[in-house]
Enzyme design. Structure first.
Site, PDB file in Angstrom:
ATOM      1  N   SER A  60      20.749 136.854  91.691  1.00 30.95           N
ATOM      2  CA  SER A  60      21.480 135.658  91.265  1.00 30.95           C
ATOM      3  C   SER A  60      22.581 136.008  90.277  1.00 30.95           C
ATOM      4  CB  SER A  60      20.536 134.665  90.587  1.00 30.95           C
ATOM      5  OG  SER A  60      19.413 134.427  91.381  1.00 30.95           O
TER       6      SER A  60
HETATM    7  N1  SAH Z   1      14.975 136.482  90.898  1.00 20.93           N
HETATM    8  C1  SAH Z   1      15.671 137.343  91.824  1.00 20.93           C
HETATM    9  C2  SAH Z   1      16.457 136.545  92.836  1.00 20.93           C
HETATM   10  C3  SAH Z   1      16.039 136.937  94.189  1.00 20.93           C
HETATM   11  S1  SAH Z   1      16.585 135.958  95.551  1.00 20.93           S
HETATM   12  C4  SAH Z   1      16.529 138.362  91.096  1.00 20.93           C
HETATM   13  O1  SAH Z   1      16.701 138.245  89.883  1.00 20.93           O
HETATM   14  O2  SAH Z   1      17.017 139.307  91.733  1.00 20.93           O
HETATM   15  C5  SAH Z   1      15.092 135.119  95.986  1.00 20.93           C
HETATM   16  C6  SAH Z   1      13.914 135.994  96.345  1.00 20.93           C
HETATM   17  O3  SAH Z   1      12.848 135.102  96.698  1.00 20.93           O
HETATM   18  C7  SAH Z   1      14.129 136.905  97.530  1.00 20.93           C
HETATM   19  O4  SAH Z   1      13.849 138.225  97.173  1.00 20.93           O
HETATM   20  C8  SAH Z   1      13.138 136.383  98.574  1.00 20.93           C
HETATM   21  O5  SAH Z   1      12.589 137.394  99.398  1.00 20.93           O
HETATM   22  C9  SAH Z   1      12.073 135.737  97.694  1.00 20.93           C
HETATM   23  N2  SAH Z   1      11.236 134.737  98.360  1.00 20.93           N
HETATM   24  C10 SAH Z   1      11.597 133.788  99.267  1.00 20.93           C
HETATM   25  N3  SAH Z   1      10.535 133.049  99.636  1.00 20.93           N
HETATM   26  C11 SAH Z   1       9.462 133.529  98.945  1.00 20.93           C
HETATM   27  C12 SAH Z   1       8.076 133.190  98.905  1.00 20.93           C
HETATM   28  N4  SAH Z   1       7.540 132.206  99.655  1.00 20.93           N
HETATM   29  N5  SAH Z   1       7.277 133.911  98.074  1.00 20.93           N
HETATM   30  C13 SAH Z   1       7.760 134.923  97.315  1.00 20.93           C
HETATM   31  N6  SAH Z   1       9.068 135.292  97.320  1.00 20.93           N
HETATM   32  C14 SAH Z   1       9.909 134.609  98.124  1.00 20.93           C
END
Ligand code: SAH
Length: 225
Positions: A60
């Site tokens: 993000s």
């Molecule tokens: N907080 C992260 C942002 C990652 S983007 C950072 O700082 O880099 C969102 C993430 O959520 C992705 O890696 C995706 O694989 C994960 N995600 C999506 N659905 C999910 C679920 N049901 N359980 C766990 N992770 C999930």
């Protein structure tokens, strides 16, 4: 421009955008974002923009990480749950502002890479899990704070259940490819839930269940190709 200068420029930009919590700003200063950014995007580590991290997922943008962290109102006594570890950057920031962070990622490779970064940066108060964030982390519930960093179609009921009294849950809700509403839910001391919309955001989707082997393989190829 040096890394230090880029960092100062970013922090000033965040201040102008309304981030005034000094704990949040100093966590942004202390955590090296370049450690969470792929090689090809190193020069953009301190730009206020989202960056790809593989598997079709994104790290993000710092402004969103800072705003969500500020809205979570966490402190060093609290136990926090994060859904969507991704690169681990948001988690690393949170770990400086809470007692213990539990973080869940559905892609094994992303979760393991984030875990390695936490170890390298000596962020020892983070516990990682590969799993489906829709289920939350019942063994560790209730949580004082819960943050979801992927967009859900509706507020996940299991996460509301795992929110303690006086707790705060931040979650983007809406359809993919459109703006989503960043919601803040507060459970008051009597257990009642209050909901407000903080802003419009765009996140990758929150997906139920673990990736199939085919999905993980296809996304890994797309990431490297
Ligand atoms: N907080 C992260 C942002 C990652 S983007 C950072 O700082 O880099 C969102 C993430 O959520 C992705 O890696 C995706 O694989 C994960 N995600 C999506 N659905 C999910 C679920 N049901 N359980 C766990 N992770 C999930």
């Amino acid at each position: 421009m040096t890394v230090a200068a880029r960092k100062i420029r970013l922090v000033m930009e965040l201040r102008r955008a309304g981030i005034n919590d000094t704990h949040v700003l100093s966590a942004i200063e202390r955590i090296p974002r370049e450690a969470f950014v792929p090689e090809a995007f190193q020069d953009q580590a301190y730009e206020n923009r989202a960056l790809p991290i593989g598997f079709g997922q994104t790290l993000s943008q710092p402004g969103v990480v800072a705003a969500m962290t500020q809205a979570l109102k966490t402190d060093r006594r609290l136990k926090v749950l994060e859904i969507g570890t991704g690169s681990g950057y948001q988690g690393a920031i949170l770990s400086r502002l809470c007692r213990r962070l539990y973080t869940i990622e559905r892609y094994r490779d992303l979760g393991r890479a984030a875990e390695a970064r936490f170890r390298e940066l000596r962020l020892h108060n983070i516990t990682t899990r590969i799993g489906d964030g829709y289920k939350g982390w019942p063994e560790q519930a209730p949580f004082s704070r819960i943050i979801v960093t992927a967009a859900a179609r509706e507020v996940p009921a299991s996460l509301v259940d795992q929110l303690g009294h006086g707790g705060i849950l931040i979650v983007p809700v809406g359809q993919i490819g459109r703006d989503q509403a960043l919601l803040r839910l507060v459970r008051d001391d009597r257990g009642q839930i209050h909901e407000e919309c903080l802003s419009d955001v765009r996140f990758v989707p929150m997906i139920a269940g673990l990736p199939s082997a085919a999905e993980a393989g296809r996304d890994a190829r797309r990431a490297s190709g």
